[in-house]
Design a protein around this motif. Structure first.
Motif, PDB file in Angstrom:
ATOM      1  N   SER A  79       0.817  -1.220   0.000  1.00 25.88           N
ATOM      2  CA  SER A  79       0.000   0.000   0.000  1.00 25.88           C
ATOM      3  C   SER A  79       0.852   1.273   0.000  1.00 25.88           C
ATOM      4  O   SER A  79       0.319   2.371  -0.148  1.00 25.88           O
ATOM      5  N   ASP A  80       2.166   1.143   0.118  1.00 28.18           N
ATOM      6  CA  ASP A  80       3.054   2.309   0.150  1.00 28.18           C
ATOM      7  C   ASP A  80       3.274   2.819  -1.275  1.00 28.18           C
ATOM      8  O   ASP A  80       3.764   2.091  -2.133  1.00 28.18           O
ATOM      9  N   PRO A  81       2.937   4.092  -1.557  1.00 27.95           N
ATOM     10  CA  PRO A  81       3.098   4.626  -2.912  1.00 27.95           C
ATOM     11  C   PRO A  81       4.562   4.744  -3.348  1.00 27.95           C
ATOM     12  O   PRO A  81       4.832   4.936  -4.539  1.00 27.95           O
ATOM     13  N   GLU A  84       6.755   0.552  -6.210  1.00 24.58           N
ATOM     14  CA  GLU A  84       6.015   0.294  -7.445  1.00 24.58           C
ATOM     15  C   GLU A  84       6.519  -1.002  -8.071  1.00 24.58           C
ATOM     16  O   GLU A  84       7.612  -1.473  -7.753  1.00 24.58           O
TER      17      GLU A  84
END
Length: 129
Positions: A79-81, A84
């Motif tokens: 969930s950490d932007p 990626e």
């Protein structure tokens, strides 16, 4: 049977390292030390392509892997932007050749529940992408 998980991701390196970001990493590392069934984590970074990083995880068994993927640490990663292109692969530990190679994992293997001389499995599965 022990399981190996490989997690690779692209990370945002545009932010400068701060005392706060180092504290987050230290907290993350300490949380990993408390994960049931996690024997060892090896951290990886590609210094030539500084946006690539990841880790190799050695778990006692598949149940421990399942619990990790359904727990708060892995959910925080996905969930950490800043992370990626996350790819997770699962491997069976090839105990026989790891044991015979006398690598650093050998002592860990000796601590696992029994060395199986007929263990030749080398399957790979992509679990998350």
């Amino acid at each position: 049977m022990a399981k190996i998980i490989q997690i690779d991701f692209k990370r945002d390196r545009s932010q400068k390292k701060t005392a706060s970001s180092r504290t987050v990493m230290l907290d993350f590392t300490q949380a990993l030390a408390q994960v049931p069934g996690l024997i060892q984590k090896i951290w990886m970074i590609n210094n030539e392509n500084t946006s690539k990083a990841g880790g190799i995880y050695l778990f006692e068994d598949e149940a421990s892997v399942f619990d990790y993927f359904n727990g708060p640490i892995f959910n925080r990663i996905i969930s950490d932007p800043n992370f990626e292109e996350i790819v997770v692969k699962s491997f069976e530990l090839n105990e026989k050749y790891s044991f015979l190679a006398e690598g650093s994992v050998t002592d860990l293997l000796r601590g696992l529940s029994g060395f199986k001389s007929n263990s030749f499995k080398t399957s790979e599965s992509i679990l998350f992408q």
